[in-house]
Design an enzyme around this catalytic site. Structure first.
Site, short mmCIF file in Angstrom:
data_model
loop_
_atom_site.label_atom_id
_atom_site.label_comp_id
_atom_site.label_asym_id
_atom_site.label_seq_id
_atom_site.Cartn_x
_atom_site.Cartn_y
_atom_site.Cartn_z
N TYR A 192 0.84 -1.19 0.00
CA TYR A 192 0.00 0.00 0.00
C TYR A 192 0.89 1.25 0.00
CZ TYR A 192 -4.26 2.65 1.41
OH TYR A 192 -5.34 3.51 1.47
N CYS A 193 0.68 2.12 -0.98
CA CYS A 193 1.37 3.41 -1.05
C CYS A 193 2.90 3.21 -1.05
CB CYS A 193 0.91 4.32 0.08
SG CYS A 193 1.48 6.03 -0.05
N VAL A 194 3.61 3.80 -0.08
CA VAL A 194 5.06 3.70 -0.07
C VAL A 194 5.51 2.25 0.05
CG1 VAL A 194 5.17 4.10 2.42
CG2 VAL A 194 7.16 4.55 1.04
N GLY A 254 3.99 -0.16 -1.38
CA GLY A 254 3.85 -0.68 -2.74
C GLY A 254 5.03 -0.31 -3.60
#
Length: 579
Positions: free
Chosen positions: A312-314, A316
């Site tokens: 998720y986000c960073v 990812g």
């Protein structure tokens, strides 16, 4: 408004109207000069474009005054609305109270503000120059200033605040002052009633066990809710910029609980909030001693060749680097699939967050991180600035001016539960990825001596973006599809960075778009995509199933703490509770 001896309104003379126009013009110039100063630039305008915009603004301003005078000025019963297409007719939820349109005074203020806002933003777009980032900085600074100066943000120009003050005898302002002083003391804007939530009780409450602990993370194994589960387990990497329980909010919103109910063995990393002991941590640590270490731990525990992963986000972004590292080392088969929630690898169109990265900001970051880590409140303030109208000024009005009680909202509670970031990692991430965009340059970055090349990643990937995402814009997330060599499914979800992800099927909210055929650009994707109402979660579950997998009974190591990794403590563990 003065009246004459007959009780008729004494309307402004032409000279008075010209004076007001002159005053507005001076105010515009001051605001634009201030915005220019915020980006450290003089402003080379396109003179012809400026002339056209100024003429249009003058015409709109005179038309506003004419409507005001023709309908009787301050004594009119109902203001005359602006014509459709005029900037003064723009819909704006800050002015939803009927008094903004029905009362002559507030209507004049509202329309004047909308005209001035439109004028200033158009004027910023006329700045000449070859640096689009500087123009974006100017527009961002101008937008922020316009939002801050909205008449809804001030007690005596907001009709709802005036009415509340009269009704309560000023008690709303006293309560608002108490709220403001409390926020100043804790150094953070409050969005919700924190006393309504407790980590481990009604958020982050899905049953499970912490089965491994390192100086960087705790590994949580969640208790299965079905008799049989997919043989290949799911390992979730949440961002360490926030607490992991965005994926495990209240039970009806919990992605973790939903995945368990789909017959999936779920593991999740709870990252440690940084302190002085973590000052030397680099991106390599989050990859090698974080993601790769956890992948191997789950594989060894369950005696399986591979795991499904979510980043998720960073996390990812880091997952993409992890996959590139494994591919380069001939270990790509450790990961059966990779799902990316609003994650970026190509930062060439990373949105407004990239505007905060320059030499001055890096110097400030060094000062704020002198203890070896960045206090999470500073990062939270940065994210709030990206949506100042919704995440700052909306709460200034409700909490400080109206003196309203804080609503209990689990997502906002999570949003205010900040984590600290290792200073060295944070600076490298901003400079090497956001500023220099090195991750998509083959072999420009290395992990533990191994060069990274995203083109070597052949792992099946599910890439989710949020259509209204202001942190990881969809056009930036889309670029991930262009750098991977394996099969890719791209899904565009309604809403933004959080609500676009945390959208359980039971809620029946939003929608998502998919295309069964590969597309070259995001625009092509939108032209050929199919819209489906509701949550994209079932689509993801179908995608996982299509990869092919058998099921196994829940026994032995499939039960938390029953295998080689014994239970250390109950989920959610102590790392998520450390402040």
């Amino acid at each position: 408004m003065k009246v004459n001896d007959l009780g008729e309104p004494h309307l402004p003379t032409l000279e008075q109207m010209q004076q007001w126009t002159h005053v507005l013009g001076r105010a515009q110039q001051l605001m634009l000069e201030q915005a220019a100063g915020a980006v450290g630039r003089t402003l080379p305008f396109d003179a012809d474009a400026v002339a056209r915009i100024q003429t249009s603004f003058a015409d709109e301003g005179l038309a506003l005054w004419q409507r005001f005078l023709d309908s009787g000025g301050m004594l009119r019963d109902r203001p005359e609305p602006p014509p459709p297409g005029s900037p003064a007719a723009a819909k704006d939820r800050r002015f939803a109270d009927p008094a903004w349109s029905n009362h002559p005074f507030y209507d004049l203020i509202r329309q004047s503000y909308l005209l001035l806002s439109d004028y200033l933003l158009k004027l910023t777009d006329t700045v000449d120059g070859d640096d689009p980032k500087q123009k974006a900085k100017l527009r961002f600074a101008t937008n922020g200033m316009i939002d801050a100066l909205a008449p809804s943000n001030f007690a005596f120009t907001n009709p709802a605040v005036v009415e509340r003050t009269l009704q309560s005898g000023g008690e709303n302002l006293v309560k608002g002052l108490q709220n403001m002083l409390a926020d100043l003391e804790k150094g953070q804007l409050t969005h919700t009633d924190g006393s309504s939530f407790e980590v481990g009780r009604n958020v982050a409450a899905t049953p499970g066990k912490v089965i491994k602990e390192t100086p960087l993370y705790q590994l949580i194994h969640y208790t299965p809710t079905t008799d049989r589960v997919l043989e290949t387990p799911l390992l979730i990497f949440p961002p360490w910029i926030n607490r992991f329980y965005i994926l495990d909010l209240s039970p009806e919103k919990s992605f973790v609980k939903w995945a368990l109910d789909q017959g999936i063995s779920v593991f999740l990393l709870s990252w440690k909030s940084a302190d002085a002991s973590m000052k030397d941590l680099q991106w390599d640590d989050y990859i090698l001693r974080g993601q790769v270490d956890a992948i191997d731990a789950v594989r060894d525990l369950l005696k399986v060749p591979a795991v499904h992963t979510i980043g998720y986000c960073v996390a990812g972004t880091t997952l993409a680097a992890t996959l590139a590292l494994l591919a380069a080392r001939g270990q790509a088969d450790k990961v059966a699939s990779a799902t990316f929630f609003t994650a970026q690898v190509d930062f060439s169109e990373a949105g407004d967050l990239g505007l905060f990265i320059d030499d001055d900001q890096m110097k400030l970051l060094d000062q704020l991180s002198s203890g070896g880590f960045l206090d999470g409140r500073y990062m939270a303030a940065t994210f709030n600035l990206l949506r100042g109208r919704d995440l700052i000024w909306n709460y200034v009005v409700n909490n400080y001016l109206l003196g309203q009680d804080y609503p209990p909202f689990d997502l906002l509670y999570w949003n205010g539960d900040t984590t600290n970031l290792p200073a060295r990692w944070h600076k490298d991430y901003l400079t090497q990825l956001y500023r220099d965009n090195l991750l998509v340059a083959p072999d420009a970055l290395s992990i533990d001596g191994t060069p990274l090349d995203l083109r070597k990643i052949e792992t099946p990937a599910y890439i989710q973006a949020g259509r209204e995402d202001h942190i990881a814009p969809p056009q930036s997330v889309w670029k991930l599809t262009q750098h991977l060599s394996g099969p890719v499914r791209f899904v565009l979800a309604g809403s933004g960075h959080i609500a676009g992800v945390i959208n359980p099927p039971s809620a029946g909210k939003y929608q998502f778009w998919t295309s069964e055929e590969p597309q070259a650009t995001l625009d092509d994707f939108m032209d050929h995509s199919r819209e489906t109402k509701g949550s994209w979660w079932p689509d993801w579950r179908d995608w996982i199933a299509a990869l092919g997998d058998s099921t196994v009974p829940v026994k032995g190591a499939r039960q938390p703490g029953k295998g080689a990794l014994k239970a250390i403590e109950d989920a959610p563990g102590r790392y998520v509770k450390t402040r």
